[in-house]
Design a protein around this motif. Structure first.
Motif, PDB file in Angstrom:
ATOM      1  N   ASP A   1      10.493 110.388  27.865  1.00 20.90           N
ATOM      2  CA  ASP A   1       9.533 111.212  27.131  1.00 20.90           C
ATOM      3  C   ASP A   1      10.077 112.635  27.011  1.00 20.90           C
ATOM      4  O   ASP A   1      10.036 113.244  25.939  1.00 20.90           O
ATOM      5  N   PHE A   2      10.585 113.137  28.119  1.00 21.75           N
ATOM      6  CA  PHE A   2      11.115 114.495  28.133  1.00 21.75           C
ATOM      7  C   PHE A   2      12.330 114.620  27.209  1.00 21.75           C
ATOM      8  O   PHE A   2      12.455 115.592  26.464  1.00 21.75           O
ATOM      9  N   ILE A   3      13.224 113.647  27.251  1.00 21.68           N
ATOM     10  CA  ILE A   3      14.399 113.657  26.369  1.00 21.68           C
ATOM     11  C   ILE A   3      13.949 113.664  24.916  1.00 21.68           C
ATOM     12  O   ILE A   3      14.484 114.404  24.087  1.00 21.68           O
ATOM     13  N   SER A   4      12.950 112.858  24.610  1.00 21.42           N
ATOM     14  CA  SER A   4      12.449 112.793  23.233  1.00 21.42           C
ATOM     15  C   SER A   4      11.857 114.122  22.791  1.00 21.42           C
ATOM     16  O   SER A   4      12.072 114.559  21.660  1.00 21.42           O
ATOM     17  N   VAL A   5      11.123 114.771  23.682  1.00 16.70           N
ATOM     18  CA  VAL A   5      10.551 116.079  23.373  1.00 16.70           C
ATOM     19  C   VAL A   5      11.666 117.082  23.116  1.00 16.70           C
ATOM     20  O   VAL A   5      11.603 117.883  22.175  1.00 16.70           O
ATOM     21  N   ASP A   6      12.715 117.038  23.925  1.00 15.70           N
ATOM     22  CA  ASP A   6      13.840 117.952  23.725  1.00 15.70           C
ATOM     23  C   ASP A   6      14.572 117.664  22.414  1.00 15.70           C
ATOM     24  O   ASP A   6      15.017 118.583  21.728  1.00 15.70           O
ATOM     25  N   ILE A   7      14.705 116.398  22.057  1.00 11.14           N
ATOM     26  CA  ILE A   7      15.318 116.041  20.771  1.00 11.14           C
ATOM     27  C   ILE A   7      14.476 116.605  19.635  1.00 11.14           C
ATOM     28  O   ILE A   7      15.011 117.190  18.685  1.00 11.14           O
ATOM     29  N   LEU A   8      13.161 116.472  19.735  1.00 10.77           N
ATOM     30  CA  LEU A   8      12.278 117.019  18.704  1.00 10.77           C
ATOM     31  C   LEU A   8      12.378 118.538  18.631  1.00 10.77           C
ATOM     32  O   LEU A   8      12.352 119.119  17.549  1.00 10.77           O
ATOM     33  N   ARG A   9      12.504 119.176  19.796  1.00 13.45           N
ATOM     34  CA  ARG A   9      12.655 120.637  19.811  1.00 13.45           C
ATOM     35  C   ARG A   9      13.923 121.039  19.076  1.00 13.45           C
ATOM     36  O   ARG A   9      13.942 121.988  18.301  1.00 13.45           O
ATOM     37  N   GLU A  10      14.980 120.287  19.307  1.00 15.51           N
ATOM     38  CA  GLU A  10      16.264 120.607  18.685  1.00 15.51           C
ATOM     39  C   GLU A  10      16.303 120.261  17.202  1.00 15.51           C
ATOM     40  O   GLU A  10      16.756 121.040  16.383  1.00 15.51           O
ATOM     41  N   LYS A  11      15.809 119.074  16.841  1.00 16.88           N
ATOM     42  CA  LYS A  11      15.917 118.580  15.464  1.00 16.88           C
ATOM     43  C   LYS A  11      14.777 119.043  14.581  1.00 16.88           C
ATOM     44  O   LYS A  11      14.904 119.082  13.368  1.00 16.88           O
ATOM     45  N   GLY A  12      13.628 119.356  15.194  1.00 19.85           N
ATOM     46  CA  GLY A  12      12.457 119.678  14.396  1.00 19.85           C
ATOM     47  C   GLY A  12      11.722 118.401  14.057  1.00 19.85           C
ATOM     48  O   GLY A  12      12.047 117.327  14.558  1.00 19.85           O
ATOM     49  N   PRO A  13      10.695 118.494  13.211  1.00 19.53           N
ATOM     50  CA  PRO A  13       9.906 117.318  12.862  1.00 19.53           C
ATOM     51  C   PRO A  13      10.774 116.214  12.257  1.00 19.53           C
ATOM     52  O   PRO A  13      11.589 116.470  11.356  1.00 19.53           O
ATOM     53  N   ILE A  14      10.615 114.997  12.789  1.00 19.93           N
ATOM     54  CA  ILE A  14      11.342 113.827  12.292  1.00 19.93           C
ATOM     55  C   ILE A  14      10.423 112.616  12.337  1.00 19.93           C
ATOM     56  O   ILE A  14       9.365 112.652  12.955  1.00 19.93           O
ATOM     57  N   THR A  15      10.855 111.539  11.700  1.00 18.70           N
ATOM     58  CA  THR A  15      10.050 110.310  11.711  1.00 18.70           C
ATOM     59  C   THR A  15      10.272 109.567  13.030  1.00 18.70           C
ATOM     60  O   THR A  15      11.249 109.812  13.747  1.00 18.70           O
TER      61      THR A  15
ATOM     62  N   LEU B   1      28.918 119.790  35.169  1.00 15.31           N
ATOM     63  CA  LEU B   1      27.862 120.491  34.441  1.00 15.31           C
ATOM     64  C   LEU B   1      26.897 119.482  33.820  1.00 15.31           C
ATOM     65  O   LEU B   1      25.674 119.662  33.874  1.00 15.31           O
ATOM     66  N   GLY B   2      27.452 118.417  33.250  1.00 14.75           N
ATOM     67  CA  GLY B   2      26.615 117.384  32.653  1.00 14.75           C
ATOM     68  C   GLY B   2      25.700 116.740  33.671  1.00 14.75           C
ATOM     69  O   GLY B   2      24.498 116.539  33.415  1.00 14.75           O
ATOM     70  N   THR B   3      26.234 116.433  34.843  1.00 13.14           N
ATOM     71  CA  THR B   3      25.429 115.826  35.900  1.00 13.14           C
ATOM     72  C   THR B   3      24.312 116.759  36.324  1.00 13.14           C
ATOM     73  O   THR B   3      23.153 116.352  36.464  1.00 13.14           O
ATOM     74  N   ARG B   4      24.637 118.024  36.521  1.00 11.72           N
ATOM     75  CA  ARG B   4      23.612 118.975  36.941  1.00 11.72           C
ATOM     76  C   ARG B   4      22.569 119.196  35.850  1.00 11.72           C
ATOM     77  O   ARG B   4      21.387 119.396  36.141  1.00 11.72           O
ATOM     78  N   THR B   5      22.985 119.144  34.605  1.00 14.68           N
ATOM     79  CA  THR B   5      22.045 119.274  33.495  1.00 14.68           C
ATOM     80  C   THR B   5      21.067 118.099  33.493  1.00 14.68           C
ATOM     81  O   THR B   5      19.859 118.284  33.335  1.00 14.68           O
ATOM     82  N   VAL B   6      21.595 116.887  33.687  1.00 17.10           N
ATOM     83  CA  VAL B   6      20.734 115.705  33.729  1.00 17.10           C
ATOM     84  C   VAL B   6      19.773 115.794  34.908  1.00 17.10           C
ATOM     85  O   VAL B   6      18.577 115.519  34.774  1.00 17.10           O
ATOM     86  N   LEU B   7      20.273 116.188  36.080  1.00 15.28           N
ATOM     87  CA  LEU B   7      19.413 116.306  37.257  1.00 15.28           C
ATOM     88  C   LEU B   7      18.341 117.377  37.062  1.00 15.28           C
ATOM     89  O   LEU B   7      17.183 117.189  37.452  1.00 15.28           O
TER      90      LEU B   7
END
Length: 141
Positions: free
Chosen positions: A25-39, A4-10
């Motif tokens: 860039d995409f991972i960072s955008v997803d982190i921001l989506r999950e965490k909300g505004p951060i420094t 599942l992890g492999t397919r999620t990454v792909l």
């Protein structure tokens, strides 16, 4: 879980490519989506990227309207990175087929089964976060 992890990454890499983004860039955008505004510093810690790399990343994402910088109301020396990603039509269009397929999949389970699955996934996410932290804490450099 590894499958599942492999397919999620792909899948994630495919989404990033379809949106014309680098995977970090995409991972960072997803982190921001999950965490909300951060420094930017917090984003650097969460991604493992150097601060200078995060600054360039934020510049790229801001240029295409996926994030915006905002002054921290508590500390004027800091800038908060605010996600704008979810409002983008191309993003919602990209995720719509997955969302529809997952709703169909979820509807094949009872409420009790979904509660158990949700509990398991939440705990699995916590285990993964702990493992990420442990691995990044034990870097040889």
């Amino acid at each position: 879980m590894r499958g599942l992890g492999t397919r999620t990454v792909l899948y994630q890499e495919s989404v990033a490519a379809s949106l014309g983004l680098y995977n970090h860039d995409f991972i960072s955008v997803d982190i921001l989506r999950e965490k909300g505004p951060i420094t930017a510093g917090e984003l650097s810690k969460l991604t493992g990227l150097a601060t200078s790399s995060v600054t360039a990343l934020i510049d790229r994402l801001e240029k295409i309207g996926y994030v915006r910088r905002q002054n921290d109301p508590k500390d004027r020396r800091k800038v908060i990175i605010v996600p704008e990603y979810e409002q983008k039509e191309e993003v919602s269009n990209t995720y719509h087929p997955l969302h529809t397929a997952m709703i169909t999949l979820a509807s094949s389970y009872t409420d009790e089964e979904l509660a158990l699955i949700t509990q398991f996934l939440g705990k699995a996410s916590t285990v993964l976060e702990e493992q990420i932290h442990d691995l990044s804490s034990n870097k040889p450099y």
